[in-house]
Structure formats: C-alpha cells, structure tokens
Write a protein that holds these residues in place. Structure first.
Motif, mmCIF file in Angstrom:
data_model
loop_
_atom_site.group_PDB
_atom_site.id
_atom_site.type_symbol
_atom_site.label_atom_id
_atom_site.label_comp_id
_atom_site.label_asym_id
_atom_site.label_seq_id
_atom_site.Cartn_x
_atom_site.Cartn_y
_atom_site.Cartn_z
ATOM 1 N N ARG A 181 -7.329 8.760 -1.731
ATOM 2 C CA ARG A 181 -7.734 7.484 -1.121
ATOM 3 C C ARG A 181 -7.103 6.337 -1.899
ATOM 4 O O ARG A 181 -7.103 6.332 -3.127
ATOM 5 C CB ARG A 181 -9.253 7.366 -1.129
ATOM 6 N N ILE A 212 0.869 -1.183 0.000
ATOM 7 C CA ILE A 212 0.000 0.000 0.000
ATOM 8 C C ILE A 212 0.904 1.230 0.000
ATOM 9 O O ILE A 212 1.689 1.438 0.934
ATOM 10 C CB ILE A 212 -0.911 0.024 1.241
ATOM 11 N N LEU A 224 2.982 -1.327 4.207
ATOM 12 C CA LEU A 224 2.540 0.064 4.043
ATOM 13 C C LEU A 224 3.781 0.947 3.916
ATOM 14 O O LEU A 224 4.660 0.916 4.780
ATOM 15 C CB LEU A 224 1.704 0.518 5.246
ATOM 16 N N PHE A 226 -5.909 5.442 8.423
ATOM 17 C CA PHE A 226 -6.805 4.297 8.260
ATOM 18 C C PHE A 226 -8.158 4.650 8.855
ATOM 19 O O PHE A 226 -8.247 5.156 9.982
ATOM 20 C CB PHE A 226 -6.225 3.067 8.953
ATOM 21 N N ALA A 285 -0.418 8.530 6.411
ATOM 22 C CA ALA A 285 -1.456 7.585 5.996
ATOM 23 C C ALA A 285 -2.469 7.454 7.128
ATOM 24 O O ALA A 285 -2.093 7.252 8.296
ATOM 25 C CB ALA A 285 -0.859 6.226 5.664
ATOM 26 N N GLU A 323 -10.409 1.617 4.952
ATOM 27 C CA GLU A 323 -10.085 2.650 3.957
ATOM 28 C C GLU A 323 -8.774 3.312 4.356
ATOM 29 O O GLU A 323 -8.534 3.570 5.539
ATOM 30 C CB GLU A 323 -11.185 3.707 3.884
ATOM 31 N N VAL A 324 -7.927 3.569 3.339
ATOM 32 C CA VAL A 324 -6.632 4.199 3.599
ATOM 33 C C VAL A 324 -6.556 5.500 2.801
ATOM 34 O O VAL A 324 -6.730 5.498 1.577
ATOM 35 C CB VAL A 324 -5.462 3.270 3.209
ATOM 36 N N TYR A 325 -6.314 6.587 3.512
ATOM 37 C CA TYR A 325 -6.144 7.901 2.872
ATOM 38 C C TYR A 325 -4.698 8.370 3.061
ATOM 39 O O TYR A 325 -4.170 8.350 4.182
ATOM 40 C CB TYR A 325 -7.091 8.942 3.490
#
Length: 372
Positions: A28, A15, A42, A52, A50, A94-96
């Motif tokens: 996102r 990620i 990550l 979550f 980042a 969800e990862v921003y």
C-alpha cells in the motif's frame, strides 16, 4: 522492502512503488492522511498494477505506464466521489501496488506422510516435494479475496495456503492415476501435469495463476524401496548362471585359503559341496529327466505330500488334521458327513461328504451295533 518516493511537503504529487525485494506481492502506498494532489503523477512499472480504493471499494486499476491523476484518468473514482465539475485538491484514496511478475522457486511438500493402498505392497506411506511458480492475474480479486486491508502482503503470508491446495491435489492425482508405486519415479512429469491441471481452478478463485509446477521427488519407506529393487533384479537374473558363478567363486576362495589339515578338510568338503551344486545347476539347465549312470534308470519322483484339513468344531476352526486323524474323529463322532471342512486349494468351506478325498473315510467306520 519497497521504497516509496514522497515529497517533503504535506501533499504528494508522485505516486510510485520501487520494489527491491523478491517476496512482496502487494504494497500500500502510504501518505499523509491518504491525500493526493489533483494532477499528481502515477508511475506504474512493468510487472506492476496500481489499484485505487475508495471507502473500501475498488475503483480504478492502472497497468504499466505514467498517468496524470484527474477526473479523466479516474472515471470510477470520480463517480464514487460524485464529482460533477472536477475535484478540488487534495482528494483521498488508497493506492495498492500489486506485483504481477512471476514468483519463482516456491517450495511445496507434504508435511505428513500420505497413506496409499498399493495392489502389490499393501498399505504404505509416501512423501513428495517440488517447486512451483505463480503470479497475480486479477489484482482486484486478489485484494478482495486474500489481502483485505493488509498494508504489505508477502509470499510468506500465502504459501502455507497454497501448499495445502497443492498437497490436496497431489493426493487426488495419485489416486486417479492408479499407478503402481514403483512407477512414480519414472512418471514424475506425467504426475506433475496431472496435478497442474487439477489446481488451476483453485488458484484462479484467488485471482492467481500457477505458471509452472514441478513434482521433484516421491519418497517411500526404505523397506519398500528394497523390495522394489529386489523384485526388479529377480526379473533380470538367470538363476542357473548365478548359482554356477557363486559355486565357482566359493571353490576358488576355499583353494586359496588352506589352514592346516582341518582347514584343508573343510576346504575339500566345501569344494565337493560346491561341485555338487555346480553339477545340480548344470543339470537344471538340461532336459528335465535325470538318469542314474550306474543303472541307467530314472530316479523316482518325491513322495506326495499328504493333504491336511481344517474342520469346524463348535463353530470354531480347528486343525489342520491328517486323514488318519480324521478317521479317528469319525469314530468318536467329532467328524460327520455334515461337518464343514477346508483344505488348501478349496474355494470355501464344504460338507465333508462332498469332498472326494474324504468320502471313503466314512465307509471305514463300522455301523452301530444291532439294537443300539
């Protein structure tokens, strides 16, 4: 646009967000069914964070570095999911990615002119523009307050709101500075610092920080600029020397441009007139007394200017009237001792009988005939 590295299979094990743009604030990480493998990697680069999010709630936030995603590295997410013995692969979140670097050279300016009341020039309109730099200091607050569920958030989506804040604070700072309008150009740095201090709290409420702010220009109507320039010149000009210089130039032009007898006469007349002006200008620089060379007598001063008065007739302002006119009005009864009058130099309207210059005109009016 940002590019995301994904695996070709159903699940994702790396990620990261690689940003090749200069305007993406939040992106996102898109993936199949929001599923992330246990022990996925990550990668958070410098100038990034980042975040979550699980079921609409902000969970864990990661600063720059490389992480293996498991229950040890995701304590808040693990608590939200209720895992007691670790979690099975895959898990959903969800990862921003948030860019925390400085977003430089952002433009601001007044859409509409700002109306000010200046002590010297009255009501006038000004415009202003400049640049500023901002960055995200609280990723969680910025997502909650600004981004929401937007999959990609750019500077274009927030600049109008930021401009409105800046213009509002600029107006406040101008009012608090209480500075004459002609001093704005010489005090741009001071005004910039004042505006900068005003809007810190506004940006902080969004999880942002203004790292640099510049007021580059304050413009005003051309006619006001001309008045300011003229006033500045008046303070520097020696009028005696200016008159002498212009008179000398006029004589030189007349002497170099003869046009027959008529032109010579005009030139001679102009030369004499300019000579008189030079003489007058020279005499103005000498002591105030002027002497007649033939009789060696002082020239009498100019005749005094007769004062004129406004009067109140039927609750309306009338005039101005001379003293002779006022005497006639006393004969007809239009002007009495109680009539309100005003003239230049008086602080307000007064009864005619209280004005020294008018007291004698009532004695010049004959009394009523006996028996009337």
């Amino acid at each position: 646009m940002g590019l995301f590295d994904k695996l070709r299979n159903e699940f994702i094990d790396i990620i990261e967000f690689i940003d090749n743009s200069n305007n993406i604030i939040v992106a996102r990480f898109e993936r199949f069914q929001n599923e992330i493998k246990n022990n996925a990697k990550l990668i958070v680069r410098e100038g990034q964070q980042a975040v979550f999010i699980n079921e609409g709630k902000i969970a864990d936030i990661f600063n720059p570095g490389t992480y293996t995603l498991n229950t040890q590295n995701l304590p808040i997410l693990s608590t939200l999911q209720g895992w007691k013995y670790g979690f099975n692969s895959p898990f959903k979140a969800e990862v921003y990615f948030i860019n925390t670097r400085n977003f430089i050279d952002q433009k601001w300016g007044t859409k509409n002119a700002i109306t000010l009341n200046d002590d010297r020039f009255g009501m006038l309109e000004i415009r202003a523009f400049g640049t500023y730099t901002f960055k995200i200091t609280d990723a969680g607050k910025f997502i909650k307050e600004i981004v929401g569920t937007d999959g990609q958030f750019t500077t274009e989506e927030i600049v109008e709101q930021l401009k409105s804040i800046i213009v509002s604070r600029f107006t406040d700072a101008i009012g608090e500075a209480n500075m004459p309008v002609e001093s704005y150009a010489a005090n741009l740095n001071e005004l910039s610092m004042a505006i900068f201090s005003y809007m810190k709290d506004d940006f902080a409420s969004y999880g942002m920080e203004v790292s640099k702010f510049l007021l580059e220009n304050v413009s005003m109507p051309e006619e006001i600029k001309k008045e300011i320039f003229e006033l500045s010149r008046l303070n520097k000009i020696d009028f005696n020397k200016l008159t002498q210089y212009k008179a000398a130039k006029a004589i030189e032009l007349a002497a170099n441009n003869p046009s027959g007898i008529a032109g010579a006469g005009v030139g001679m007349g102009a030369g004499l007139a300019m000579g008189n002006q030079m003489g007058q200008a020279f005499n103005q620089s000498q002591p105030a007394q002027t002497f007649n060379t033939a009789q060696n007598q002082q020239i009498p001063p100019p005749l005094p200017v007769e004062a004129k008065y406004f009067i109140a007739l039927n609750n309306q302002q009338s005039g101005p009237f001379s003293l002779i006119q006022l005497i006639e009005m006393t004969k007809t009864g239009q002007l009495t001792k109680e009539t309100l009058v005003w003239s230049h130099g008086m602080t307000g309207w007064e009864n005619a009988e209280t004005v020294t210059e008018l007291q004698n005109i009532f004695t010049q009016t004959p009394p009523p005939l006996p028996g009337n």
